[in-house]
Every structure is written in C-alpha cells, then in structure tokens.
Write a protein that holds these residues in place. Structure first.
Motif, PDB file in Angstrom:
ATOM      1  N   ASN A   9      10.551  11.630 -10.395  1.00 51.60           N
ATOM      2  CA  ASN A   9      11.570  10.618 -10.690  1.00 51.60           C
ATOM      3  C   ASN A   9      12.222  10.082  -9.422  1.00 51.60           C
ATOM      4  OD1 ASN A   9      11.822  10.207 -13.629  1.00 51.60           O
ATOM      5  ND2 ASN A   9      12.246  12.392 -13.670  1.00 51.60           N
ATOM      6  N   ILE A  10      12.345  10.936  -8.397  1.00 52.80           N
ATOM      7  CA  ILE A  10      12.873  10.472  -7.109  1.00 52.80           C
ATOM      8  C   ILE A  10      11.918   9.448  -6.498  1.00 52.80           C
ATOM      9  CG2 ILE A  10      13.355  11.172  -4.722  1.00 52.80           C
ATOM     10  CD1 ILE A  10      14.439  13.811  -5.866  1.00 52.80           C
ATOM     11  N   TRP A  61      10.724   3.823  -5.497  1.00 52.63           N
ATOM     12  CA  TRP A  61       9.816   2.696  -5.727  1.00 52.63           C
ATOM     13  C   TRP A  61      10.575   1.503  -6.311  1.00 52.63           C
ATOM     14  CZ3 TRP A  61       8.120   0.967 -10.750  1.00 52.63           C
ATOM     15  CH2 TRP A  61       7.102   0.013 -10.714  1.00 52.63           C
ATOM     16  N   MET A  62      11.476   1.777  -7.256  1.00 50.89           N
ATOM     17  CA  MET A  62      12.234   0.695  -7.885  1.00 50.89           C
ATOM     18  C   MET A  62      13.172   0.019  -6.894  1.00 50.89           C
ATOM     19  SD  MET A  62      13.060   2.462 -11.577  1.00 50.89           S
ATOM     20  CE  MET A  62      13.960   1.058 -12.216  1.00 50.89           C
ATOM     21  N   VAL A  63      13.783   0.815  -6.020  1.00 50.94           N
ATOM     22  CA  VAL A  63      14.724   0.260  -5.041  1.00 50.94           C
ATOM     23  C   VAL A  63      13.981  -0.550  -3.978  1.00 50.94           C
ATOM     24  CG1 VAL A  63      16.423   0.811  -3.266  1.00 50.94           C
ATOM     25  CG2 VAL A  63      16.440   2.069  -5.428  1.00 50.94           C
ATOM     26  N   LEU A  64      12.911   0.034  -3.423  1.00 49.36           N
ATOM     27  CA  LEU A  64      12.168  -0.634  -2.347  1.00 49.36           C
ATOM     28  C   LEU A  64      11.361  -1.820  -2.848  1.00 49.36           C
ATOM     29  CD1 LEU A  64      10.898   2.465  -0.319  1.00 49.36           C
ATOM     30  CD2 LEU A  64      12.878   1.011   0.143  1.00 49.36           C
ATOM     31  N   GLN A  65      11.012  -1.801  -4.131  1.00 49.11           N
ATOM     32  CA  GLN A  65      10.224  -2.885  -4.700  1.00 49.11           C
ATOM     33  C   GLN A  65      10.942  -4.225  -4.578  1.00 49.11           C
ATOM     34  OE1 GLN A  65       7.570  -3.563  -8.773  1.00 49.11           O
ATOM     35  NE2 GLN A  65       9.243  -2.150  -8.788  1.00 49.11           N
ATOM     36  N   LEU A 109      19.896   6.567  -4.851  1.00 42.32           N
ATOM     37  CA  LEU A 109      19.070   6.123  -3.729  1.00 42.32           C
ATOM     38  C   LEU A 109      19.521   4.753  -3.225  1.00 42.32           C
ATOM     39  CD1 LEU A 109      15.557   7.205  -5.064  1.00 42.32           C
ATOM     40  CD2 LEU A 109      16.782   8.205  -3.130  1.00 42.32           C
ATOM     41  N   ALA A 110      19.895   3.876  -4.164  1.00 42.39           N
ATOM     42  CA  ALA A 110      20.403   2.556  -3.778  1.00 42.39           C
ATOM     43  C   ALA A 110      21.713   2.693  -3.005  1.00 42.39           C
ATOM     44  CB  ALA A 110      20.610   1.688  -5.025  1.00 42.39           C
ATOM     45  N   PHE A 135       0.838  -1.200   0.000  1.00 46.77           N
ATOM     46  CA  PHE A 135       0.000   0.000   0.000  1.00 46.77           C
ATOM     47  C   PHE A 135       0.876   1.255   0.000  1.00 46.77           C
ATOM     48  CE2 PHE A 135      -2.262   3.439   2.080  1.00 46.77           C
ATOM     49  CZ  PHE A 135      -3.503   3.415   1.454  1.00 46.77           C
ATOM     50  N   LEU A 136       1.879   1.295   0.874  1.00 43.87           N
ATOM     51  CA  LEU A 136       2.775   2.449   0.958  1.00 43.87           C
ATOM     52  C   LEU A 136       3.629   2.571  -0.299  1.00 43.87           C
ATOM     53  CD1 LEU A 136       3.925   2.185   4.686  1.00 43.87           C
ATOM     54  CD2 LEU A 136       2.335   3.851   3.703  1.00 43.87           C
ATOM     55  N   LEU A 137       4.045   1.432  -0.837  1.00 43.87           N
ATOM     56  CA  LEU A 137       4.835   1.426  -2.063  1.00 43.87           C
ATOM     57  C   LEU A 137       4.015   1.977  -3.230  1.00 43.87           C
ATOM     58  CD1 LEU A 137       7.714   0.468  -2.834  1.00 43.87           C
ATOM     59  CD2 LEU A 137       6.688  -1.654  -3.631  1.00 43.87           C
ATOM     60  N   SER A 138       2.750   1.595  -3.304  1.00 45.60           N
ATOM     61  CA  SER A 138       1.855   2.086  -4.356  1.00 45.60           C
ATOM     62  C   SER A 138       1.633   3.586  -4.223  1.00 45.60           C
ATOM     63  CB  SER A 138       0.504   1.359  -4.288  1.00 45.60           C
ATOM     64  OG  SER A 138       0.657  -0.025  -4.403  1.00 45.60           O
TER      65      SER A 138
END
Length: 338
Positions: free
Chosen positions: A188-189, A194-198, A113-114, A73-76
């Motif tokens: 974009n941030i 989102w891509m990293v936490l996914q 971010l990674a 939910f938070l990721l979305s």
C-alpha cells in the motif's frame, strides 16, 4: 435515477475490487505462482488496452521523451510491479479480509506521503488538521491491531465454494501473519507513492490512456523478468481451464479495463473524495463473500482492525473535505463583488 448513478457505480467498483482479492486468493490456494500470476495479468491487461489507446489517443498524444519514458518505467516498477508482487505474497500469508482491510489505509498512506513530499499540508491548530491527525493515528492503530491481535474467532458459516479448505486464521503462525500484514502495508505504501508521483508524470505526459497502457506494458516486462528469475519450471507456467485462468482473465480485463473507466467517470462526476469514501465497501463485501465462497473464519482482531481503519479513513476524508470548504469560502470572500 441519474442522481443515484454514482452510488451504483462506486458499489460496482468496490465489488469488482473485492472479487479481485477473492479470486486471487483462490488462485494462489490452487497452486498458482504469484509472480507468474502478476505477469499474465499485466500482459493480458496490456493486450486489452492497446487497441483503445491506438483508437482514442494515439494521434492526439504528445511526443514521449526519453526522460519521461524513464520516469514511467520507474513509476511502473515501483507502483505496479513491486506493489502487486508484494501484495500477492502478503495475500498468500494472510487472508482476503485482511487484504481488503489494509486497503482502507491507502488514502491515509497517500495523504501521509503527499505530506512528506509537500503536496499536502497539515495544520494541527484547525479542526480539519486535528481530524487528519486522528485519522492517521486510527489508521496506525488499525494496522497494528490486524497484525498483532487475533482474538476469538467468528465462525459465521461452514459452507465454502471456491476454496478446497477453510482459511482458519488460527492455523496461521503468528510470525507468518505479522509478515503478511507488513507486506500488505508495504504494498500500500508503494501504491500510495505511485498515486502521488503519478500526478507529476502526468503533467509531462497527459495522455491518460496511453500512459496507463505503457505502464501495463512495462510492468508486464518487469514482472516477466522477476518470474523467470524465480520460477524456471515450465509446468508452473501452463494454464488450464480452472480458477487460475478465471482469476487472470478477470484481473487483466475487468479490473484494469472496466474499473479504470468507472473510476474516471466517478471522479469526473463526484470527485476523488467521494470515491475514497466508498473504500470500506470492499471490506464489507469481502468479509461476506470470503465466508461464503472461501469458508474464511474471521477473527475479532480482523474486525476491530478493519473498524479502526475505516474510522481513520473517514476522519482524514472529513478533514480534507472541511479544509477544501474553508479554502473555497476564503476564495469567494476575496473575490471583489460586481
């Protein structure tokens, strides 16, 4: 022909993404509310993905815990809803060319971010580390050029199809343009985060199709709440057979459905670095078609900023590729010979 398929597919992916930006901009210029647009897009994407999720992964999917559901939910909310809402506002303030140019920041932002989250490393005493650092600096320089320097205008063509009026960037106030650039980078941030936490959430719930469908469903609910809080006029919610409906259908079905499969296929065949290297194609395609279809008048600052972003992207990707090669060679040397 088999060896050329990945190149054809990445060209298709970037063309689809470029068309998404152009259609979204055209819809906003034709009076479509950005918040309503995001809701319709996500709702349609959810309806499109649900049958495939049930058919292919429902029986094989692991149980979904409440904790994992909260993470999704938070990721979305962070990576899809907020990113799309902010990106749409930024697109209204600026141009499709700038939107595609700032997309080139995404791989660099994701890497940065990674790095902060200790998923990646940066060894500045190596060639790979220096290349990554140069890429980050070039990316920041490109973003600053896009925001603060316009320069002379490059009026390539006067014909336009989708837009009622030409998008002359000289008529956009500097404060509005800078605000739009900031919003584009902010979106974009959020996407990079989102891509990293996914990757962490997928370890708990590896069913990718159901995971994507659930994110679209949650995002549609979130965007509905935001849209209702901002826009109460029922007339603004009505759709008719025009560019607005075309943009919603295209973004909801083609971008979310078809592109998801194509991206998965390319990563499986050639890896994520190959896909990231194709990102500048979207900028080139957008510049060409925004001039032809929307009548955009491109500024020199947009071109120079875009070039710096492309240089930054390739520098980071080269450093990452070189680092992977070095790691692979080290692993091969450590393996005992038989």
């Amino acid at each position: 022909m088999k060896g050329k398929k990945p190149y054809v597919v990445v060209f298709m992916i970037q063309t689809i993404c470029a068309a998404m930006v152009l259609l979204s901009k055209a819809a906003f210029d034709h009076g479509m509310n950005n918040f309503i647009f995001v809701f319709y897009r996500q709702a349609l994407a959810t309806l499109f993905l649900i049958p495939f999720a049930f058919i292919f992964e429902w029986k094989l999917a692991p149980p979904l815990s409440f904790r994992t559901f909260c993470k999704i939910f938070l990721l979305s909310f962070c990576g899809i809803t907020l990113a799309m809402e902010i990106n749409g506002i930024g697109l209204i303030y600026t141009s499709p060319t700038l939107a595609s140019a700032t997309t080139n920041c995404l791989p660099v932002i994701t890497f940065f971010l990674a790095l902060i989250l200790r998923v990646e490393s940066l060894k500045i005493k190596t060639q790979a580390g220096i290349a990554k650092l140069i890429g980050i600096v070039a990316c920041l320089g490109g973003a600053s050029t896009l925001a603060f320097y316009k320069g002379p205008h490059l009026k390539l063509l006067s014909h336009h199809i989708l837009g009622y009026n030409k998008h002359d960037q000289s008529h956009i106030p500097s404060g509005t343009w800078i605000k739009g650039c900031f919003l584009m980078l902010l979106s974009n941030i959020f996407w990079g985060l989102w891509m990293v936490l996914q990757a962490f959430v997928l370890k708990d719930y590896p069913s990718k199709l159901i995971f994507t469908t659930l994110q679209c469903f949650l995002s549609s609910i979130q965007s509905l709440v935001i849209a209702l809080a901002i826009e109460w006029d029922i007339e603004r919610w009505k759709l008719s057979w025009n560019i607005n409906l075309l943009a919603i259908a295209y973004c909801g079905i083609i971008v979310t459905g078809v592109t998801y499969y194509l991206i998965t296929w390319v990563i499986e065949k050639k890896g994520p670095v190959f896909l990231a290297m194709s990102t500048p194609l979207a900028l080139i395609i957008t510049i060409i078609f925004s001039v032809i279809l929307l009548g955009d008048i491109i500024s020199l600052g947009s071109v120079l900023g875009g070039i710096l972003l492309v240089v930054g992207l390739y520098s980071v990707m080269w450093g990452k590729s070189r680092e992977q090669q070095t790691t692979q060679v080290s692993q091969d040397l450590e393996q005992p010979s038989i």
